[in-house]
Design an enzyme around this catalytic site. Structure first.
Site, PDB file in Angstrom:
ATOM      1  N   PHE A 304       0.861  -1.191   0.000  1.00 20.00           N
ATOM      2  CA  PHE A 304       0.000   0.000   0.000  1.00 20.00           C
ATOM      3  C   PHE A 304       0.894   1.235   0.000  1.00 20.00           C
ATOM      4  O   PHE A 304       1.743   1.403   0.875  1.00 20.00           O
ATOM      5  CB  PHE A 304      -0.894  -0.050   1.235  1.00 20.00           C
ATOM      6  CG  PHE A 304      -1.913   1.061   1.354  1.00 20.00           C
ATOM      7  CD1 PHE A 304      -2.148   1.960   0.335  1.00 20.00           C
ATOM      8  CD2 PHE A 304      -2.651   1.197   2.519  1.00 20.00           C
ATOM      9  CE1 PHE A 304      -3.082   2.967   0.460  1.00 20.00           C
ATOM     10  CE2 PHE A 304      -3.601   2.204   2.667  1.00 20.00           C
ATOM     11  CZ  PHE A 304      -3.813   3.096   1.632  1.00 20.00           C
ATOM     12  N   CYS A 305       0.718   2.123  -0.998  1.00 16.40           N
ATOM     13  CA  CYS A 305       1.448   3.381  -1.096  1.00 16.40           C
ATOM     14  C   CYS A 305       2.958   3.094  -1.126  1.00 16.40           C
ATOM     15  O   CYS A 305       3.416   2.283  -1.914  1.00 16.40           O
ATOM     16  CB  CYS A 305       1.038   4.309   0.035  1.00 16.40           C
ATOM     17  SG  CYS A 305       1.645   6.003  -0.144  1.00 16.40           S
ATOM     18  N   VAL A 306       3.749   3.741  -0.256  1.00 17.19           N
ATOM     19  CA  VAL A 306       5.187   3.494  -0.276  1.00 17.19           C
ATOM     20  C   VAL A 306       5.497   2.047   0.104  1.00 17.19           C
ATOM     21  O   VAL A 306       6.542   1.515  -0.262  1.00 17.19           O
ATOM     22  CB  VAL A 306       5.928   4.493   0.647  1.00 17.19           C
ATOM     23  CG1 VAL A 306       5.574   4.272   2.098  1.00 17.19           C
ATOM     24  CG2 VAL A 306       7.430   4.400   0.448  1.00 17.19           C
ATOM     25  N   GLY A 308       3.985  -0.404  -1.210  1.00 13.72           N
ATOM     26  CA  GLY A 308       4.011  -1.061  -2.513  1.00 13.72           C
ATOM     27  C   GLY A 308       5.302  -0.804  -3.259  1.00 13.72           C
ATOM     28  O   GLY A 308       5.806  -1.677  -3.970  1.00 13.72           O
ATOM     29  N   LEU A 332      -1.650  -1.039  -4.064  1.00 12.86           N
ATOM     30  CA  LEU A 332      -2.714  -0.080  -3.801  1.00 12.86           C
ATOM     31  C   LEU A 332      -2.127   1.329  -3.773  1.00 12.86           C
ATOM     32  O   LEU A 332      -1.209   1.601  -3.000  1.00 12.86           O
ATOM     33  CB  LEU A 332      -3.396  -0.372  -2.461  1.00 12.86           C
ATOM     34  CG  LEU A 332      -3.910  -1.800  -2.229  1.00 12.86           C
ATOM     35  CD1 LEU A 332      -4.579  -1.897  -0.861  1.00 12.86           C
ATOM     36  CD2 LEU A 332      -4.869  -2.225  -3.326  1.00 12.86           C
TER      37      LEU A 332
END
Length: 584
Positions: A304-306, A308, A332
């Site tokens: 998710f975000c960083v 990812g 995500l």
């Protein structure tokens, strides 16, 4: 104006006499028109390396004067101007022509200033900075933000006989002690009590993270577990807020054995940690422990975000070493291509990155409060001035909201890790080009990751623009693009992700095939009402293997339970700001 150096009791004593504080509520003066001198404005923008065409500025001046003249005529005839801005829709703004004119004049001035910013001729980054700076000023100067020009706040003082003013001052003092503006009733939540409550146990920890394994809620589970890698910029429990909106619990209910990385909130002792440390001792270690506990060579993984970005980098590193630890990859709201970082680009240029490197590149902490301030400035009306008006001017306690409680629970980052992230990814965009960035001695090539990918973007995301998230479709499985599935959700960076099916809110867009551009994909995509989560769990199930009996205990002989979830790391708070910097 109240200052923290003053005596609050003495200041409040001024309002003991109703006549005293009512006298302060006199009608505000008509705001002066902004300076229209073309030469002075041209000189100002020149400082930014920009220019403005004199004929364009002259036209804007003429339009402004015409609109202001029309507005004056409405005022002289006691005709209230039409105001559509949500900041001025309450009856108090329309009850007196002066307040209505004040709001309308502000909006006209704001339109003029933004039109001038848009008319500036400059390089894209310079123009974006000019526009951002003007927007910050415009939003800050709204008459809704000041007691003397806000009729809603004034009316409430009269109705409550000064009680709302006293409450507002008390709320402001509390926030100055916290070093931030309260966006929710933080006393309503406690990590482990009513947020981050999905049952589980910490089965591994090192100095960078704890690994949580969650208890199954089904008799059988998919043989391949799911590892969640949240952002290290915030606490993990955005994925496990409360039972009804927990992505963790939803995945467990679908029959997945879920593991999750709970990042440490670094203190000074971890101020020298690097991006390589977060990859090797963080994501790679979490992948390996999950494999060992589950006994599976391949697992499903979500970032998710960083988180990812970290996960994708780790998988590319392992691929370069001849390993393939995942059967599927979910990203995500994640950047892999930083070509279009959105509005946050105003904080990222050579000068600002070099300044951070000088201060933190060799050690130290990037404070979590700085992240919070930067993100709030991207939407100041919603995340700053809205709360100034309701909390301080009207004396209203913000309502309890779990997502905003999480948003206020900021974390620090080690300086060297943060500086590497800024320069190599945000500033120089090296990750997207095969072999251009080296991590832990390996050249990183995202195209070599061998796993089907589910890629999600949020349509109104101001942190990771959805078109930037879509670029991951081109970087992963470039020769087998059919292995990639892109889904676009409604709303923003967080609210779009946390959209459980039971709420039956919003909608999402999907298509059978990826396209060469995000715009083309959207033109061909189908909109479906409700949550995108079922679309994701169907993808996950297709890559999770057979059903097997659910594990009856946490961990294994090597990795034994350390403590119940949510663990210690997630409860560590970032340091507070001092009073002087509370509202900078």
């Amino acid at each position: 104006m109240f200052t923290p150096q003053g005596d609050p009791q003495a200041w409040m004593a001024k309002f003991a006499d109703p006549n005293a504080w009512q006298s302060m509520m006199q009608m505000p003066q008509i705001p002066p028109m902004p300076q229209m001198d073309a030469a002075s404005f041209a000189a100002t923008v020149k400082e930014f390396g920009a220019t403005i065409e004199p004929s364009v500025l002259a036209r804007l001046q003429s339009d402004y004067m015409q609109e202001m003249g029309s507005l004056w005529q409405q005022m002289l005839t006691a005709k209230a101007p039409v105001i559509a801005d949500k900041r001025f829709t309450s009856p108090e703004w329309q009850s007196n022509p002066m307040f209505a004119f004040n709001a309308a004049a502000y909006l006209l001035n704001a339109r003029f200033l933004m039109a001038m910013a848009d008319a500036v001729e400059a390089a894209p980054r310079a123009k974006q900075k000019i526009r951002f700076a003007v927007q910050q000023m415009v939003d800050a100067m709204s008459p809704a933000n000041f007691l003397v020009t806000n009729p809603e706040a004034q009316q409430k003082i009269v109705e409550t006989k000064g009680e709302s003013l006293a409450k507002g001052i008390a709320l402001m003092l509390e926030d100055m002690q916290k070093g931030r503006i309260s966006q929710t009733d933080e006393s309503a939540f406690e990590v482990g009590r009513n947020v981050a409550t999905t049952e589980g146990a910490v089965v591994f920890e090192n100095e960078l993270f704890q690994l949580i394994q969650y208890k199954p809620l089904t008799k059988t589970v998919y043989e391949r577990p799911l590892l969640l890698v949240p952002p290290c910029i915030n606490k993990y429990y955005i994925l496990d807020l409360q039972p009804e909106n927990s992505l963790v619990r939803h995945a467990v209910e679908q029959g997945h054995t879920v593991f999750l990385v709970s990042w440490v909130n670094p203190d000074a002792s971890l101020g020298n940690k690097t991006w390589d440390d977060y990859i090797l001792d963080g994501v790679v270690k979490a992948l390996n422990v999950t494999q060992e506990i589950s006994g599976q060579e391949q697992i499903n993984a979500l970032g998710f975000c960083v988180g990812g970005t970290l996960l994708s980098t780790a998988l590319a590193l392992l691929t370069a070493r001849g390993e393939n630890p995942v059967s599927s990859l979910t990203l995500l709201t994640t950047f892999l291509d930083f070509s279009d970082p959105g509005v946050i680009e105003v904080f990222i240029d050579e000068a600002q990155v070099s300044m951070r490197e000088q201060r933190l590149g060799n050690g130290g902490l990037m404070p979590g409060r700085d992240f919070a301030s930067a993100f709030s400035s991207l939407r100041p009306n919603d995340l700053v001035w809205n709360y100034v008006k309701t909390n301080y001017l009207k004396g209203e306690q913000p309502p309890a909201f779990d997502l905003l409680y999480w948003n206020a629970d900021s974390t620090n980052l080690p300086g060297p890790m943060f500086c590497w992230y800024l320069r190599n990814l945000y500033l120089e965009n090296r990750l997207r080009t095969p072999g251009k960035v080296t991590v832990a001695g390996e050249k990183i090539d995202l195209s070599m990751i061998d796993a089907p990918a589910f890629i999600y973007g949020s349509r109104e995301d101001h942190i990771v623009p959805w078109t930037a998230a879509y670029e991951s479709v081109k970087l992963l499985n470039p020769k087998q693009r059919g292995r990639n599935k892109f889904v676009l959700g409604a709303s923003g960076h967080i609210a779009g992700v946390i959209n459980p099916p039971a709420k039956k809110k919003r909608s999402y867009w999907s298509a059978d095939q990826a396209s060469d551009s995000a715009e083309q994909w959207l033109a061909e995509a189908k909109e479906t009402p409700g949550s995108w989560w079922p679309e994701w769990t169907a993808f996950l199930a297709a890559n999770a293997g057979d059903q097997v009996p659910a594990p009856r205990k946490f961990g294994n002989a090597t990795y034994k339970p350390i403590e119940p979830a949510p663990g210690r790391y997630v409860k560590v708070k970032a340091e507070k700001q001092g009073l002087a910097s509370a509202f900078v």
